[in-house]
Write a protein that holds these residues in place. Structure first.
Motif, mmCIF file in Angstrom:
data_model
loop_
_atom_site.group_PDB
_atom_site.id
_atom_site.type_symbol
_atom_site.label_atom_id
_atom_site.label_comp_id
_atom_site.label_asym_id
_atom_site.label_seq_id
_atom_site.Cartn_x
_atom_site.Cartn_y
_atom_site.Cartn_z
ATOM 1 N N ASN A 6 9.472 42.784 10.717
ATOM 2 C CA ASN A 6 8.544 44.234 10.774
ATOM 3 C C ASN A 6 7.178 43.900 10.221
ATOM 4 N N ARG A 11 9.756 49.682 12.181
ATOM 5 C CA ARG A 11 8.448 49.403 12.547
ATOM 6 C C ARG A 11 8.480 48.061 13.351
ATOM 7 N N GLY A 25 2.964 48.752 9.428
ATOM 8 C CA GLY A 25 3.315 49.502 10.488
ATOM 9 C C GLY A 25 4.168 50.665 9.944
ATOM 10 N N ASP A 26 3.938 51.114 8.821
ATOM 11 C CA ASP A 26 4.682 52.072 8.290
ATOM 12 C C ASP A 26 4.160 53.363 8.711
#
Length: 480
Positions: free
Chosen positions: A170, A246, A174-175
């Motif tokens: 992930n 994500r 990308g949070d």
């Protein structure tokens, strides 16, 4: 509710019920959550005793088969349940969307990814639509619920991540995501927007003193945050995602926890030793012809995609990605006057690569040295290395961090040291000059590791029409 008469249960049903009960108990042991044992009676009843009306969708109260829509509904629910279990614990399909791993993996390769090799994770967001990542197909609608949210827990796997493994994970940054603009990542956008705004309004920063790069970057990012959030609607909205929801990336693991990595003139060194490149590693080359325009045959022979052709120039000077072997082929062509590998010199401003600090004047091709954190290791914190490990401390390991009067505070307490709670990895693409990787966003935490690609089960060339796009020579090719 049915009356249970054990003697009436067929032998076949006894066998099926016993097998499924044993498999369930093994799954409980694997997961390590003993509360799940409370579900054992339900498993036994579903496959053996069948006191509860499990076939309520198939049969009416008189025991007659409903047929039609009801039977289809029962079949769909059963199938979705097993798809959920298989996707959660065992396998995941992944499609290569970009050229960052060419020529090892190509755009259009569909991968069979094993979650068992490194150990499957229990989901952070367990309620989601099976076979989706973070949104429903062809929409921006979330495919998962944000409640409940579980903490990170990984089950036992068959192996650990090793040097040069290709890994699906992930995206660490990308949070928080701008829906219509996922690349560059949200934090890079904040810093860029803030820097651009302050550059056009120098009065904001004139006379202001920053103790270190950490203070300067946070000052700029605050201005960037205001600009980005004021345009949130135009960006399709800004959302937060739990770790397992994500976007997925796939790269090659170059350095493991505890390693020290450095890149010198495009050559990678791990722990002071030259790290051998994978056979199909690519770099960008500056190519000059004797005036001839390169034709389609040249590009097809070298496996250069339409996208790379269009961005590589139209002659007589070209800028194209090549493996070392193919660069030698081009070098020996009579129409080529010169060919030279591209190299970015060190950047004194420190703004081109992670950690975006003038204390680290690195570039894509001359980078480091940088130490990769390992679980349980304690380091001394200072004004300089806080830039390297800030995101680990805050975003990945959940602490607050502040810098006041020359001192570092973690969770409100003055801190001169920090002990890492997780292992971290350094991931890079084989297409070295066209890869968004750890050189730009830093470390990959262990809780972001999804799985290990085993083989290509389908490969479609995006530059060709449907019927001729299948790359038959890549079907069931082992990923290495």
């Amino acid at each position: 509710m049915k009356k249970l008469i054990l003697s009436n249960i067929p032998i076949r049903q006894w066998i099926t019920g016993s097998i499924m009960t044993v498999l369930f108990l093994l799954l409980v042991i694997w997961i390590g959550n003993w509360w799940l044992l409370l579900l054992t009676p339900l498993v036994v009843d579903c496959y053996l005793t069948q006191i509860l009306p499990w076939d309520i969708l198939k049969k009416d109260k008189n025991g007659n088969r409903r047929g039609g829509l009801w039977e289809w509904l029962d079949t769909i629910i059963f199938a979705l349940f097993w798809v959920y279990i298989i996707h959660l614990f065992f396998i995941q399909m992944y499609k290569i969307p970009s050229s960052s791993l060419e020529k090892s993996l190509l755009v259009g390769d569909h991968l069979f990814v094993s979650k068992v090799n490194y150990g499957p994770r229990m989901p952070n967001a367990p309620l989601y639509v099976p076979m989706t990542q973070n949104s429903l197909p062809f929409s921006n609608i979330k495919s998962y619920l944000e409640w409940p949210l579980w903490d990170y827990h990984r089950l036992a796997g068959l192996e650990k991540v090793q040097h040069d493994d290709i890994v699906v994970f992930n995206f660490p940054c990308g949070d928080t995501v701008c829906i219509n603009l996922s690349n560059p990542d949200y934090y890079t956008i904040l810093l860029s927007e803030g820097s651009n705004y302050v550059a056009h309004h120098p009065e904001i920063i004139n006379g202001k003193h920053f103790s270190n790069s950490w203070e300067r970057n946070h000052f700029l990012m605050e201005y960037g945050r205001k600009r980005v959030w004021s345009s949130a609607d135009a960006l399709g909205g800004i959302v937060w995602r739990p770790v397992d929801k994500r976007d997925c990336y796939v790269k090659r693991c170059i350095a493991l926890p505890g390693d020290t990595l450095q890149i010198i003139h495009n050559n990678v060194y791990v722990n002071g030793q030259l790290h051998p490149n994978a056979p199909d590693v690519q770099h960008n080359y500056s190519i000059k012809t004797n005036g001839i325009i390169l034709n389609d045959r040249f590009f097809e022979q070298l496996g250069i995609s339409n996208e790379d052709r269009q961005s590589g120039g139209y002659g007589p000077n070209y800028f194209l990605p090549l493996t070392a072997q193919k660069a030698e082929i081009v070098k020996n062509m009579p129409t080529i006057e010169s060919i030279e590998i591209d190299e970015e010199e060190v950047d004194s401003t420190g703004t081109s690569v992670f950690p975006f600090s003038q204390d680290y004047p690195w570039s894509r091709d001359n980078y480091g040295p940088i130490w990769i954190p390992s679980k349980g290791t304690t380091i001394t914190l200072d004004d300089k290395n806080i830039m390297l490990y800030e995101r680990i401390i805050t975003s990945y390991e959940g602490h607050t961090l502040n810098y006041k009067n020359g001192k570092i505070y973690i969770d409100g307490e003055e801190a001169t040291q920090y002990t890492f709670a997780m292992d971290y990895y350094w991931m890079m693409g084989d297409n070295r000059h066209k890869s968004s990787d750890s050189r730009y966003w830093g470390f990959v935490p262990e809780d972001h590791i999804v799985g290990k690609p085993l083989f290509v089960w389908l490969s479609l060339d995006p530059d060709k029409s449907f019927f001729s796009s299948i790359r038959w020579n890549r079907m069931f090719m082992k990923v290495k």
